[in-house]
Enzyme design. Structure first.
Site, short mmCIF file in Angstrom:
data_model
loop_
_atom_site.label_atom_id
_atom_site.label_comp_id
_atom_site.label_asym_id
_atom_site.label_seq_id
_atom_site.Cartn_x
_atom_site.Cartn_y
_atom_site.Cartn_z
N PRO A 69 0.82 -1.21 0.00
CA PRO A 69 0.00 0.00 0.00
C PRO A 69 0.86 1.27 0.00
CG PRO A 69 -0.86 -1.58 1.56
CD PRO A 69 0.41 -2.17 1.04
N ILE B 109 -1.57 -7.79 -6.11
CA ILE B 109 -0.78 -8.96 -6.52
C ILE B 109 -1.58 -9.84 -7.49
CG2 ILE B 109 0.58 -10.94 -5.71
CD1 ILE B 109 1.56 -7.99 -4.91
N GLU C 130 10.43 -8.51 -17.95
CA GLU C 130 9.03 -8.20 -17.61
C GLU C 130 8.55 -7.03 -18.46
OE1 GLU C 130 8.22 -7.55 -13.46
OE2 GLU C 130 6.19 -6.83 -13.85
N GLN D 86 -12.45 10.35 -45.51
CA GLN D 86 -11.01 10.58 -45.46
C GLN D 86 -10.49 10.57 -44.02
OE1 GLN D 86 -9.17 14.41 -46.52
NE2 GLN D 86 -8.08 13.29 -48.10
N GLY E 144 -17.90 3.80 -33.00
CA GLY E 144 -19.05 4.55 -32.50
C GLY E 144 -19.59 3.91 -31.23
N ASN F 254 4.85 4.27 -16.43
CA ASN F 254 5.61 4.79 -17.57
C ASN F 254 6.49 5.98 -17.19
OD1 ASN F 254 4.50 2.77 -19.02
ND2 ASN F 254 3.41 4.05 -20.50
N GLU F 255 6.09 6.72 -16.16
CA GLU F 255 6.94 7.83 -15.69
C GLU F 255 8.25 7.28 -15.13
OE1 GLU F 255 3.75 7.42 -14.99
OE2 GLU F 255 2.83 9.13 -16.01
C1 LIG Z 1 -3.82 -4.93 -12.44
C2 LIG Z 1 -2.55 -4.77 -11.68
C3 LIG Z 1 -1.72 -5.87 -11.49
C4 LIG Z 1 -0.54 -5.75 -10.75
N1 LIG Z 1 0.21 -6.86 -10.49
C5 LIG Z 1 1.25 -6.78 -9.62
C6 LIG Z 1 1.94 -7.94 -9.20
O1 LIG Z 1 1.66 -9.06 -9.63
N2 LIG Z 1 2.94 -7.81 -8.29
C7 LIG Z 1 3.29 -6.59 -7.78
O2 LIG Z 1 4.20 -6.54 -6.97
N3 LIG Z 1 2.65 -5.47 -8.17
C8 LIG Z 1 1.64 -5.53 -9.06
N4 LIG Z 1 0.97 -4.39 -9.44
C9 LIG Z 1 1.38 -3.11 -8.87
C10 LIG Z 1 2.03 -2.17 -9.86
O3 LIG Z 1 3.31 -2.64 -10.20
C11 LIG Z 1 2.06 -0.77 -9.20
O4 LIG Z 1 0.73 -0.31 -9.18
C12 LIG Z 1 2.95 0.20 -9.93
O5 LIG Z 1 4.31 -0.14 -9.80
C13 LIG Z 1 2.77 1.64 -9.43
O6 LIG Z 1 2.86 1.69 -8.03
P1 LIG Z 1 1.71 2.43 -7.19
O7 LIG Z 1 0.41 1.91 -7.64
O8 LIG Z 1 2.05 2.35 -5.75
O9 LIG Z 1 1.79 3.96 -7.66
P2 LIG Z 1 2.69 5.10 -7.02
O10 LIG Z 1 4.05 4.62 -6.76
O11 LIG Z 1 1.92 5.73 -5.91
O12 LIG Z 1 2.74 6.12 -8.24
C14 LIG Z 1 1.55 6.80 -8.71
C15 LIG Z 1 1.90 7.61 -9.91
O13 LIG Z 1 2.81 8.64 -9.53
C16 LIG Z 1 3.72 8.89 -10.56
N5 LIG Z 1 5.10 8.70 -10.06
C17 LIG Z 1 5.53 7.87 -9.07
N6 LIG Z 1 6.86 7.98 -8.90
C18 LIG Z 1 7.28 8.90 -9.79
C19 LIG Z 1 8.54 9.47 -10.12
N7 LIG Z 1 9.68 9.09 -9.51
N8 LIG Z 1 8.60 10.39 -11.10
C20 LIG Z 1 7.48 10.78 -11.76
N9 LIG Z 1 6.27 10.29 -11.49
C21 LIG Z 1 6.16 9.36 -10.53
C22 LIG Z 1 3.38 7.92 -11.69
O14 LIG Z 1 2.51 8.58 -12.61
C23 LIG Z 1 2.63 6.83 -11.01
O15 LIG Z 1 1.71 6.16 -11.86
C24 LIG Z 1 -0.17 -4.49 -10.21
C25 LIG Z 1 -1.00 -3.38 -10.44
C26 LIG Z 1 -2.17 -3.50 -11.15
C27 LIG Z 1 -3.03 -2.28 -11.31
#
Ligand SMILES: Cc1cc2nc3c(=O)[nH]c(=O)nc-3n(C[C@H](O)[C@H](O)[C@H](O)COP(=O)(O)OP(=O)(O)OC[C@H]3O[C@@H](n4cnc5c(N)ncnc54)[C@H](O)[C@@H]3O)c2cc1C
Length: 387
Positions: free
Chosen positions: A136, A165, A252, A289, A349, A376-377
């Protein structure tokens, strides 16, 4: 890959790979028809027999040597499987995570004994796997994980909470990212394998409701002094976890791009077919077009993505893919995937918004591609470091 006028490289085109692709297609047609995928979405989880059926077809642990019960293939086989899964919108079935993300940790860092213990059972479908990094309070910033593994004789006591997870409700074996020495930051992180069956103190939390991939059991996991033998540590000593993660993340990330490129091509195929059929203002949608230009742009970008991804697959097969280049593919292809799927949906649509049209699932499922596997960031941060 008929929608693009470009051939795949020889390594992905050779006869053995083409035959394998055909067998994967047959398997998915037979075992994962839309009616079954709809049940997964309804229940929030892929039914367990699907895993054993995939094992019986030789699709689990594809790239693992036969010595450990695998199919003895290589990354090309994982690519084919990921593409066929992505094209059918079956991302709920996290077989590629099991095969190409979790298993490699055991292959690359496991002792002989660990490999013999876990890999054959992962290949037979007896053990479904997961990797638990995110918490979290720590997703992008993995160094901030708070799950700890305290030594108690020849056991660890693992405590902490994980979230998001994949395979969370199903997993029998979880590679847990934990701090064996919280004072050491990244150097205090270790990877420890937890077998969930009869593990006291281990609890599965909620199977989280999601925007897309509704059939994937993305879940919370709780660890309360879960006792695990120290023999379950991956690697020769504690504190190697962060480096191990960094070494495996390029595959990955490439895998996410591989799925993204396949979804782009499928979205284009479906859309081109649709706009040739659908009538408006006395003609077909393809006659406008705007439709032609939009699809010409999408096809051009899809072709650029295909060439880039295939080149990286080639580099990876040669062991030459570096982390920043894999990050480029992950961020750029998944951004493009979201853009193209959105453009395609627009051309459907109102029908594009309806669940019975696959493009609507693609739209919802593809959104997460920009978030997981490192947002992606974060990919841009990694690329920027090399400038
Ligand atoms: C469907 C799903 C499946 C997943 N499966 C797994 C799994 O199997 N195992 C596992 O361990 N995790 C899993 N994840 C977790 C996933 O890897 C994380 O959600 C992801 O790494 C982002 O972490 P966060 O959600 O805590 O976002 P945060 O770390 O809170 O980041 C939120 C946003 O802040 C921005 N941000 C954060 N840091 C920076 C920075 N340094 N610079 C600029 N912008 C930044 C980005 O836009 C980012 O999206 C899963 C997530 C989903 C939604």
């Amino acid at each position: 890959m008929s929608v693009l006028n470009i051939d795949r490289p020889d390594c992905l085109n050779e006869e053995g790979i083409a035959i394998f692709r055909e067998s994967v297609r047959k398997f998915l047609d037979q075992h994962a028809p839309e009616t079954r995928a709809a049940r997964w979405r309804e229940k929030g989880v892929v039914d367990r027999p699907m895993w054993t059926e995939a094992a019986d077809a030789g699709l689990l642990c594809l790239s693992i040597s036969e010595q450990y019960g695998g199919a003895g293939g290589d990354y090309r086989h994982e690519v084919v499987l990921s593409e066929e899964i992505a094209k059918r919108g079956l991302g709920d079935f996290a077989i590629s995570l099991h095969n190409a993300i979790v298993a490699p940790y055991i292959v690359n860092y496991g002792s002989e004994e660990q490999k013999k213990n876990w890999l054959p059972r992962m290949a037979s479908g007896e053990l479904v796997s997961a990797i638990a990094m995110s918490e979290p309070g720590a997703g992008s910033d993995l160094q901030g994980v708070r799950t700890t593994a305290r030594r108690d004789g020849n056991h660890y006591l693992i405590s902490g909470q994980k979230t998001f997870i994949s395979n969370g409700q199903t997993a029998d074996i979880v590679v847990v990212v934990a701090k064996t020495d919280p004072a050491l930051g990244a150097k205090g992180i270790s990877l420890i394998v937890v077998e969930t069956k009869d593990a006291r103190g281990f609890q599965r939390g909620r199977n989280l409701g999601k925007l897309g991939l509704e059939g994937q059991d993305t879940s919370e996991l709780f660890f309360d002094d879960v006792r695990v033998p120290t023999a379950n540590l991956l690697g020769a000593e504690e504190g190697l976890g962060f480096v191990q993660l960094m070494q495996q993340l390029p595959q990955e990330r490439l895998n996410i791009a591989v799925g993204g490129a396949a979804v782009i091509e499928r979205a284009l195929e479906l859309t081109i077919a649709y706009v040739k059929e659908r009538k408006a203002f006395g003609g077909r949608l393809i006659d406008f077009q705007n439709t032609q230009f939009k699809l010409a742009e999408c096809k051009t970008e899809a072709t650029v993505a295909r060439v880039f991804v295939d080149r990286l697959i080639g580099l990876h097969l040669e062991g030459k893919l570096d982390a920043p280049t894999a990050s480029m593919a992950k961020y750029w292809v998944t951004d493009l995937e979201n853009k193209i799927v959105d453009e395609c949906l627009q051309l459907f649509g109102g029908y594009g918004y309806m669940s019975e049209y696959p493009i609507s699932h693609m739209y919802r499922d593809s959104r997460v591609q920009r978030i997981y596997g490192g947002a992606n960031e974060i990919m841009k941060v990694l690329i920027a470091r090399t400038l």
